[in-house]
Design an enzyme around this catalytic site. Structure first.
Site, short mmCIF file in Angstrom:
data_model
loop_
_atom_site.label_atom_id
_atom_site.label_comp_id
_atom_site.label_asym_id
_atom_site.label_seq_id
_atom_site.Cartn_x
_atom_site.Cartn_y
_atom_site.Cartn_z
CB CYS A 282 30.25 37.73 29.21
SG CYS A 282 30.88 36.11 28.78
CG ASP B 228 35.37 38.28 27.96
OD1 ASP B 228 35.04 39.48 27.92
OD2 ASP B 228 34.54 37.35 27.95
CB CYS C 270 34.58 39.04 23.47
SG CYS C 270 35.30 37.77 24.50
CB CYS D 217 33.01 31.68 28.11
SG CYS D 217 32.32 33.15 27.35
#
Lengths: 125, 178
Positions: free
Chosen positions: A62, A39, A37, A105
């Site tokens: 996020c 991140d 993603c 995450c």
């Protein structure tokens, strides 16, 4: 995506955002990224006699990634380095009630604290 | 129509669309291939067929649609080719997943995000300038990924595609803040 109340709380009021001087010998810096993603997360700890006295993070990602790193910095303050080493992503995911698609995450946050500790130990090994 | 082996679920999207398995494909060729096959497998043609046949037709049709969505998008097509070659950039598996970026790259990415914050504070033109520079880089990296893909170096191609994702995320962030 429905975020849990805890995620929203950390997202809106992130704890310990900022930077420590990565040049200092008592500071460990961990920088990790999630390729799928994009991140990126930077997590830093300041250690005094084996105890983490301060922790800061900067996360570009996020809400769940921000909440995971915010939570970890809150947890590790006052913790012994070896205890911080034991933090598992499952604990983070559980505390924040992360849905399966956001588990990565919490993995990122676990990787970040481990990387920060490894950096500190390398400097002080 | 009896399903040939090329229409089974194990078939990849290139086979499914009857296209050569390579990056370089004309947009029109992909569309023509899709339209031709979509007509043949369209579930409406199977309304009088037994239930099992109807279900298969539905599955074939949806696999075809999925294949078309992936192959017509150059980035997704490149990522799919890398996946067929054994590296899934959507996965974090240490062996078959996305390659991990080195610290220098991740540090640079953090710094780029900080640049976005600064540009945002400076105003719209600063943000636009930054966006332009990142867009140029995106193109450059994607070209590199395709070169590596054509040369058969899957690891390097995957690395470039993952780098591209981080930069894409940066562009998305600029767009969400402007």
């Amino acid at each position: 995506m429905a975020y849990s109340e805890k995620v929203i709380d950390h997202y809106e009021n992130p704890r310990n955002v900022g930077s420590l001087d990565k040049g200092e010998t008592d500071v460990g810096t961990g920088i990790v990224g999630a390729p799928a993603c994009g991140d990126v997360m930077k997590l830093q700890i300041k250690v005094d006699e084996g105890v983490i006295t301060d922790a800061k993070f900067k996360t570009y990602g996020c809400g769940s990634a921000i909440a995971s790193s915010s939570l970890v910095t809150e947890w590790v303050k006052g913790m012994k380095v070896e205890d911080a080493m034991e933090i598992k992503n499952s604990q983070i995911a559980e505390e924040l009630s992360l849905p399966p698609v956001k588990i990565h995450c919490s993995v990122l946050a676990e990787d970040a604290i481990k990387a920060a500790i490894a950096d500190y130990q390398k400097k002080n090994g | 129509m009896s399903p040939s082996p090329s229409e089974t679920e194990a078939a990849d999207h290139f086979v499914r669309l009857g296209l050569p398995r390579r990056f370089s494909l004309e947009r029109d060729a992909i569309e023509d291939a899709y339209l031709e096959r979509a007509r043949v497998v369209h579930p409406d043609r199977f309304t009088n067929a037994p239930v099992g046949e109807q279900r298969k037709a539905m599955e074939r049709s949806s696999a075809l649609n999925e294949g078309y969505r992936i192959l017509r998008d150059p980035v997704r097509r490149a990522e799919y080719l890398v996946k067929l070659a054994g590296v899934d950039v959507d996965s974090s598996d240490p062996k078959a997943g996305a390659p991990h970026m080195d610290q220098a790259f991740l540090i640079a990415m953090i710094e780029r995000r900080e640049e976005v914050e600064q540009a945002r504070a400076q105003g719209a033109s600063a943000l636009e300038g930054l966006r332009g520079r990142v867009e140029d880089q995106l193109e450059e990296i994607f070209d590199r990924a395709i070169e590596q893909l054509d040369a058969g170096d899957i690891q390097q191609a995957a690395l470039a595609l993952v780098e591209r994702r981080y930069l894409q995320r940066l562009v998305d962030e600029i767009d969400s803040s402007s």
